[in-house]
Design a protein around this motif. Structure first.
Motif, PDB file in Angstrom:
ATOM      1  N   ARG A  63       2.199  11.177  35.152  1.00 14.13           N
ATOM      2  CA  ARG A  63       3.221  12.180  34.823  1.00 14.13           C
ATOM      3  C   ARG A  63       2.567  13.552  34.624  1.00 14.13           C
ATOM      4  O   ARG A  63       3.079  14.584  35.101  1.00 14.13           O
ATOM      5  N   PRO A 115       8.832  12.310  26.033  1.00 15.12           N
ATOM      6  CA  PRO A 115       8.782  12.748  27.436  1.00 15.12           C
ATOM      7  C   PRO A 115       8.070  11.746  28.345  1.00 15.12           C
ATOM      8  O   PRO A 115       8.496  11.512  29.481  1.00 15.12           O
ATOM      9  N   THR A 118      10.246   9.183  29.862  1.00 13.03           N
ATOM     10  CA  THR A 118      11.383   9.677  30.631  1.00 13.03           C
ATOM     11  C   THR A 118      10.981   9.909  32.087  1.00 13.03           C
ATOM     12  O   THR A 118      10.032  10.652  32.345  1.00 13.03           O
ATOM     13  N   LEU A 120      10.600  11.621  35.496  1.00  8.49           N
ATOM     14  CA  LEU A 120      10.680  13.035  35.882  1.00  8.49           C
ATOM     15  C   LEU A 120      11.441  13.107  37.200  1.00  8.49           C
ATOM     16  O   LEU A 120      10.856  13.013  38.282  1.00  8.49           O
ATOM     17  N   CYS A 493      12.276  21.032  22.970  1.00  5.86           N
ATOM     18  CA  CYS A 493      11.349  19.998  23.415  1.00  5.86           C
ATOM     19  C   CYS A 493      12.048  18.648  23.491  1.00  5.86           C
ATOM     20  O   CYS A 493      11.415  17.631  23.785  1.00  5.86           O
ATOM     21  N   GLU A 494      13.368  18.634  23.240  1.00  5.34           N
ATOM     22  CA  GLU A 494      14.185  17.431  23.397  1.00  5.34           C
ATOM     23  C   GLU A 494      15.369  17.745  24.302  1.00  5.34           C
ATOM     24  O   GLU A 494      15.799  18.898  24.389  1.00  5.34           O
ATOM     25  N   CYS A 525       5.465  21.146  24.263  1.00  9.50           N
ATOM     26  CA  CYS A 525       5.978  20.407  25.423  1.00  9.50           C
ATOM     27  C   CYS A 525       5.762  21.313  26.626  1.00  9.50           C
ATOM     28  O   CYS A 525       5.038  22.300  26.517  1.00  9.50           O
ATOM     29  N   ASP A 529       9.446  19.962  32.116  1.00 15.17           N
ATOM     30  CA  ASP A 529      10.470  19.120  31.488  1.00 15.17           C
ATOM     31  C   ASP A 529      11.658  19.947  31.025  1.00 15.17           C
ATOM     32  O   ASP A 529      12.808  19.515  31.137  1.00 15.17           O
ATOM     33  N   GLU A 533      15.529  19.593  32.381  1.00 12.20           N
ATOM     34  CA  GLU A 533      16.665  19.428  31.470  1.00 12.20           C
ATOM     35  C   GLU A 533      17.727  20.499  31.712  1.00 12.20           C
ATOM     36  O   GLU A 533      18.932  20.213  31.701  1.00 12.20           O
TER      37      GLU A 533
END
Length: 597
Positions: A63, A115, A118, A120, A493-494, A525, A529, A533
């Motif tokens: 990742r 992350p 999750t 990508l 970061c979420e 982060c 990502d 998002e």
């Protein structure tokens, strides 16, 4: 090396065994082929195979390599997620959350994966997706194929929630407690509550269904924040946002809701089924934290004069009395209270043992903060936060509220920020040709809102703005609510608590500051990502506007290619100081190849 000579009979036996093995293998392959092609097992295995392929990016090292390639501009495009992930919300994933504790509905609150856990990938639109119906038509109808979930229409159609009609879902405007329509219900409430004239501006609708109550309150100039959990009705918040009504996926469970104290002039529950008096009235105390002094609380449905709920109804009245709420009316199954403007009657003797919170309690801190079993103090509240004394809408939009003084020279900073954003938004419209002010843009997000100046500059446009204040930044969200705007705390970061494809325009100033450790050059982060998002929550053909330094904008431009945006970079408006540049990007309307379905 020489050959081993075997007798003829042994050679033949071995050859026959080999032939049997080959024949058996051939027939085995044929049988597996038929199973895969002509039975559901094939679909299941294919889906799990695609999932396994994507989950392979969850290997931390792999990742990290992929993220580094994207940041360097060496990865052409991030892959699409599988078709079954079209409605995926990482922090509200039933597959993950169902294994957690049921106590106080903990399992239905935000539970975010790391992350590294999750995949990508980019969330695709569903098969048959259309660019959404434009506002204000969207209040009454949306494309069925954009979210083909019929459960609410089947179960609640007779109550006027929604129904399927041809290629559309139609919204007659009803609800469980107002099957004849939200307009008649709002008219009933207006006998007891000043819903016109700008006295009330911000409202919270708890357990909102498809948010018709909030949608129709807009006619009164009241901006309603609707929330509900991801639950068995599936997609109620997705329907609300597709209609162009402000909404968030949230659950009143073990934590404070992500709003500051004294945010809402009106709090509404229509059959929201929140057990307000459970756990020593903890949920009622959370409502009290959010409601402005002098504000109104409306509860329709259970337990108000509800069959077999006499005790619950008595307890609800007792809690309200203990907090000195004035019962204004009980009209059928609807109860209306007015919150007092001061602490005058507390602490008093009550069966719930309610006490005031410590003076040290920060009643506005609400990011992953456990609910408290104490009453939020009103004594520190200034007059300009009390309903009836706060300026009427729209005057409150531009008047600096006392909460701005939490910052040094806060009043001056507020007024300068308001002027700055009026200039910037004019530049966006006139020089960058953004579609602000047109029917193409309804749902807008400001990811780093500060005082809400960007949203304030848009109030004459047919939009609403989700103002996001990161919890690591100065606590300015109370100022945003005092202006008559709405928003939430959120750490970028979420993932955000919304469905995919819910915003038309996303705006962010100083994007890199959202991922930095304060006072350090290190990242918490990464931008890849964060932009994946942003892509998840942005509608196809939606717009992104990012302001930052030239170096950061260069990075963003490289990542934009990988998330399939078409981006252009512009100079800032002439009046602005600093080194900022502006990136404007459009999310391309791509689809999964038909073979993927």
């Amino acid at each position: 090396m020489g050959h081993l000579n075997l007798p003829s009979s042994k050679r033949n036996a071995r050859q026959y065994r080999l032939l049997d093995l080959v024949t058996a293998s051939f027939f085995g392959i044929v049988i597996i082929f038929f199973l895969l092609v002509f039975t559901p097992l094939g679909d299941s295995l294919a889906a799990s195979g695609r999932q396994a392929l994507l989950l392979s990016t969850a290997d931390p090292r792999q990742r990290q390599r992929l993220v580094a390639l994207v940041e360097a501009g060496q990865q052409q495009a991030i892959e699409a997620c599988p078709a079954e992930e079209v409605d995926h919300m990482p922090c509200e994933d039933p597959r993950r959350n169902s294994q957690l504790s049921r106590e106080m509905n903990f399992y239905r609150e935000r539970q975010c994966p790391l992350p590294a856990e999750t995949p990508l990938c980019l969330i695709p639109p569903p098969d048959g997706y259309h660019i959404p119906v434009r506002w204000p038509d969207s209040l009454h109808k949306i494309w069925h194929s954009n979210m083909p979930h019929n459960k609410i229409a089947d179960r609640k159609g007779h109550q006027g929630w929604m129904k399927e009609e041809g290629m559309y879902f139609i919204f007659p405007g009803g609800g469980t407690m107002f099957p004849d329509g939200a307009e008649q219900y709002i008219e009933k409430l207006s006998q007891y509550i000043p819903l016109t004239g700008g006295v009330l501006r911000t409202a919270l609708d708890m357990g909102c269904g498809v948010a018709s109550f909030g949608g129709y309150l807009l006619n009164q100039g009241i901006l309603t924040f609707s929330f509900a959990p991801r639950d068995s009705h599936k997609s109620q918040i997705q329907f609300a946002l597709e209609r162009g009504i402000p909404a968030l996926v949230a659950m009143l469970g073990t934590r404070r809701l992500p709003f500051p104290a004294f945010s809402f002039d009106l709090v509404h529950c229509s059959r929201c089924l929140i057990p307000f008096t459970a756990y020593n009235a903890t949920y009622f105390l959370e409502v009290d934290r959010l409601l402005r002094p002098g504000g109104y609380l409306v509860i329709s449905g259970p337990p108000v004069l509800w069959p077999k709920q006499d005790k619950e109804w008595a307890d609800l009245q007792a809690v309200a009395r203990a907090l000195c709420y004035e019962l204004k009316a009980v009209d059928g199954n609807t109860a209306i209270w007015k919150k007092p403007a001061g602490d005058s009657c507390l602490p008093n003797q009550n069966e719930f043992g309610l006490e005031l919170c410590d003076e040290s309690d920060d009643s506005s801190y609400a990011w992953y903060f456990k609910l408290k079993k104490c009453v939020t103090r009103i004594s520190s509240v200034k007059d300009d936060q009390v309903v009836g004394m706060i300026p009427n809408w729209p005057d409150r939009l531009t008047k600096a509220p006392s909460r701005a003084t939490l910052l040094k020279n806060g009043i001056d900073v507020f007024e300068a920020d308001t002027r700055r954003w009026a200039r910037r938004v004019a530049y966006y419209k006139n020089s960058l040709n953004l579609k602000l002010g047109t029917a193409a843009i309804r749902n807008v997000m400001d990811m780093n809102a500060f005082f809400g100046g960007f949203a304030a500059a848009l109030t004459s446009d047919p939009v609403w703005v989700m103002n996001v204040v990161p919890p690591r930044k100065p606590s300015t969200l109370g100022v945003i609510y005092d202006r008559g705007l709405i928003g939430v705390y959120h750490d970028w970061c979420e993932p955000f608590s919304t469905y995919p494809r819910t915003y038309d325009l996303i705006h962010v100033t100083s994007i890199e500051s959202l991922i930095k450790i304060l006072g350090s050059g290190k990242n918490r982060c990464n931008l890849v990502d964060l932009m994946v998002e942003m892509d998840r929550i942005l509608r196809p053909e939606g717009t992104v506007v990012i302001r930052d330094s030239p170096e950061v904008i260069d990075k963003i431009g490289r990542i934009a290619q990988a998330v399939r945006w078409t981006a252009t970079i512009h100079e800032k408006e002439p009046e602005s100081h600093g080194r900022e540049k502006i990136l404007v990007a459009t999310k391309n309307f791509w689809k999964l190849p038909s073979a993927s379905h």
